[in-house]
Design a protein around this motif. Structure first.
Motif, PDB file in Angstrom:
ATOM      1  N   ALA A  36      33.502  26.590 127.690  1.00 47.24           N
ATOM      2  CA  ALA A  36      33.361  26.946 126.267  1.00 47.24           C
ATOM      3  C   ALA A  36      33.178  28.449 126.029  1.00 47.24           C
ATOM      4  O   ALA A  36      33.516  28.823 125.004  1.00 47.24           O
ATOM      5  N   ALA A  37      32.658  29.308 126.759  1.00 43.18           N
ATOM      6  CA  ALA A  37      32.357  30.652 126.704  1.00 43.18           C
ATOM      7  C   ALA A  37      33.824  31.269 126.852  1.00 43.18           C
ATOM      8  O   ALA A  37      33.742  32.300 126.083  1.00 43.18           O
ATOM      9  N   SER A  38      34.444  30.987 127.529  1.00 42.31           N
ATOM     10  CA  SER A  38      35.877  31.678 127.739  1.00 42.31           C
ATOM     11  C   SER A  38      36.714  31.947 126.575  1.00 42.31           C
ATOM     12  O   SER A  38      37.284  32.946 126.330  1.00 42.31           O
ATOM     13  N   PRO A  39      36.875  30.760 125.965  1.00 40.36           N
ATOM     14  CA  PRO A  39      37.886  30.817 124.573  1.00 40.36           C
ATOM     15  C   PRO A  39      37.214  31.741 123.453  1.00 40.36           C
ATOM     16  O   PRO A  39      37.952  32.454 123.174  1.00 40.36           O
ATOM     17  N   PHE A  40      35.965  31.689 123.367  1.00 38.12           N
ATOM     18  CA  PHE A  40      35.325  32.365 122.312  1.00 38.12           C
ATOM     19  C   PHE A  40      35.190  33.954 122.855  1.00 38.12           C
ATOM     20  O   PHE A  40      35.711  34.697 122.055  1.00 38.12           O
ATOM     21  N   GLU A  41      34.994  34.167 124.077  1.00 41.02           N
ATOM     22  CA  GLU A  41      34.878  35.594 124.476  1.00 41.02           C
ATOM     23  C   GLU A  41      36.450  36.068 124.459  1.00 41.02           C
ATOM     24  O   GLU A  41      36.549  37.413 124.344  1.00 41.02           O
ATOM     25  N   ALA A  42      37.309  35.556 124.748  1.00 39.77           N
ATOM     26  CA  ALA A  42      38.763  36.052 124.696  1.00 39.77           C
ATOM     27  C   ALA A  42      39.367  36.229 123.185  1.00 39.77           C
ATOM     28  O   ALA A  42      40.013  36.939 123.054  1.00 39.77           O
ATOM     29  N   ALA A  43      38.839  35.416 122.290  1.00 41.60           N
ATOM     30  CA  ALA A  43      39.050  35.554 120.917  1.00 41.60           C
ATOM     31  C   ALA A  43      38.146  36.570 120.281  1.00 41.60           C
ATOM     32  O   ALA A  43      38.575  37.199 119.161  1.00 41.60           O
ATOM     33  N   GLY A  44      37.171  37.593 121.237  1.00 47.37           N
ATOM     34  CA  GLY A  44      36.377  38.692 120.681  1.00 47.37           C
ATOM     35  C   GLY A  44      35.189  37.979 119.701  1.00 47.37           C
ATOM     36  O   GLY A  44      34.769  38.770 119.050  1.00 47.37           O
ATOM     37  N   PHE A  45      34.981  36.502 119.789  1.00 40.72           N
ATOM     38  CA  PHE A  45      33.553  36.233 119.248  1.00 40.72           C
ATOM     39  C   PHE A  45      32.485  36.811 119.583  1.00 40.72           C
ATOM     40  O   PHE A  45      32.311  37.049 120.997  1.00 40.72           O
ATOM     41  N   GLN A  46      31.629  37.164 118.661  1.00 41.70           N
ATOM     42  CA  GLN A  46      30.205  37.596 119.026  1.00 41.70           C
ATOM     43  C   GLN A  46      29.342  36.847 118.303  1.00 41.70           C
ATOM     44  O   GLN A  46      29.298  36.800 117.028  1.00 41.70           O
ATOM     45  N   PRO A  47      28.170  36.378 119.102  1.00 36.15           N
ATOM     46  CA  PRO A  47      27.349  35.543 118.293  1.00 36.15           C
ATOM     47  C   PRO A  47      26.300  36.412 117.455  1.00 36.15           C
ATOM     48  O   PRO A  47      26.249  37.524 117.932  1.00 36.15           O
ATOM     49  N   ALA A  48      25.724  35.723 116.567  1.00 43.54           N
ATOM     50  CA  ALA A  48      24.801  36.423 115.854  1.00 43.54           C
ATOM     51  C   ALA A  48      23.460  36.635 116.337  1.00 43.54           C
ATOM     52  O   ALA A  48      23.111  35.735 117.203  1.00 43.54           O
ATOM     53  N   THR A  49      22.731  37.518 116.166  1.00 47.17           N
ATOM     54  CA  THR A  49      21.399  37.686 116.952  1.00 47.17           C
ATOM     55  C   THR A  49      20.372  37.731 116.180  1.00 47.17           C
ATOM     56  O   THR A  49      20.551  37.783 114.739  1.00 47.17           O
ATOM     57  N   ALA A  50      19.242  37.360 116.740  1.00 45.19           N
ATOM     58  CA  ALA A  50      17.979  37.344 115.802  1.00 45.19           C
ATOM     59  C   ALA A  50      17.563  38.411 115.067  1.00 45.19           C
ATOM     60  O   ALA A  50      16.730  38.752 114.208  1.00 45.19           O
ATOM     61  N   ASP A  51      17.997  39.523 115.822  1.00 41.80           N
ATOM     62  CA  ASP A  51      17.376  40.930 115.360  1.00 41.80           C
ATOM     63  C   ASP A  51      18.550  41.533 114.378  1.00 41.80           C
ATOM     64  O   ASP A  51      18.603  42.872 114.657  1.00 41.80           O
ATOM     65  N   ALA A  52      18.894  40.907 113.514  1.00 42.91           N
ATOM     66  CA  ALA A  52      19.759  41.601 112.562  1.00 42.91           C
ATOM     67  C   ALA A  52      18.966  42.612 111.887  1.00 42.91           C
ATOM     68  O   ALA A  52      17.870  42.573 111.224  1.00 42.91           O
ATOM     69  N   THR A  53      19.532  43.740 112.005  1.00 45.97           N
ATOM     70  CA  THR A  53      19.138  45.033 111.251  1.00 45.97           C
ATOM     71  C   THR A  53      20.008  45.659 110.098  1.00 45.97           C
ATOM     72  O   THR A  53      19.800  46.515 109.687  1.00 45.97           O
ATOM     73  N   ASP A  54      21.172  44.907 109.902  1.00 52.00           N
ATOM     74  CA  ASP A  54      22.216  45.652 108.912  1.00 52.00           C
ATOM     75  C   ASP A  54      21.559  45.239 107.745  1.00 52.00           C
ATOM     76  O   ASP A  54      21.289  44.168 107.366  1.00 52.00           O
ATOM     77  N   GLU A  55      21.075  46.416 106.978  1.00 54.75           N
ATOM     78  CA  GLU A  55      20.474  46.314 105.709  1.00 54.75           C
ATOM     79  C   GLU A  55      21.183  45.456 104.480  1.00 54.75           C
ATOM     80  O   GLU A  55      20.799  44.593 103.860  1.00 54.75           O
ATOM     81  N   ALA A  56      22.485  45.620 104.784  1.00 51.22           N
ATOM     82  CA  ALA A  56      23.492  45.056 103.790  1.00 51.22           C
ATOM     83  C   ALA A  56      23.643  43.417 103.858  1.00 51.22           C
ATOM     84  O   ALA A  56      23.438  42.693 102.876  1.00 51.22           O
ATOM     85  N   VAL A  57      23.299  43.117 105.245  1.00 51.31           N
ATOM     86  CA  VAL A  57      23.549  41.626 105.374  1.00 51.31           C
ATOM     87  C   VAL A  57      22.320  41.177 104.769  1.00 51.31           C
ATOM     88  O   VAL A  57      22.181  39.963 104.248  1.00 51.31           O
ATOM     89  N   LEU A  58      20.918  41.686 105.242  1.00 50.13           N
ATOM     90  CA  LEU A  58      19.810  41.277 104.777  1.00 50.13           C
ATOM     91  C   LEU A  58      19.636  41.234 103.238  1.00 50.13           C
ATOM     92  O   LEU A  58      18.938  40.261 102.585  1.00 50.13           O
ATOM     93  N   GLU A  59      20.186  42.443 102.506  1.00 53.72           N
ATOM     94  CA  GLU A  59      20.004  42.282 101.027  1.00 53.72           C
ATOM     95  C   GLU A  59      20.769  41.208 100.426  1.00 53.72           C
ATOM     96  O   GLU A  59      20.506  40.364  99.471  1.00 53.72           O
TER      97      GLU A  59
END
Length: 93
Positions: A36-59
């Protein structure tokens, strides 16, 4: 001799020709975690993290939460109006 139509084709079951599974033996299952991890990694998938610090996303998240709250309030008011209409129509019969 033709293969029995009721027996699965070895190429479809993943078994080598001429091999039979042992009675009571569980079929081999691929390790889904690695697969399951291999296809996502091959496609460049990056899971969301709990420590989102991007202000634009939070706004944006804050704005979306506000919009959802306003829509919920509107739906509640509309439900009350629909119920009132049903009650009035029921009394006029």
């Amino acid at each position: 001799m033709a293969p029995d139509q009721h027996e699965p084709d070895p190429s479809q079951t993943g078994q080598a020709a001429g091999t039979e599974p042992e009675p009571g033996a569980e079929p081999e299952v691929a390790d889904d975690e690695d697969d399951a991890a291999s296809p996502f990694e091959a496609a460049g998938f990056q899971p969301a993290t709990a420590d989102a610090t991007d202000e634009a996303v939070l706004e944006r998240l804050d704005r979306l939460e506000e919009q959802v709250q306003k829509q919920n309030e509107l739906i509640e008011r509309q439900g009350a109006l629909i119920q009132q209409l049903v009650d009035e129509l029921s009394r006029n019969r």
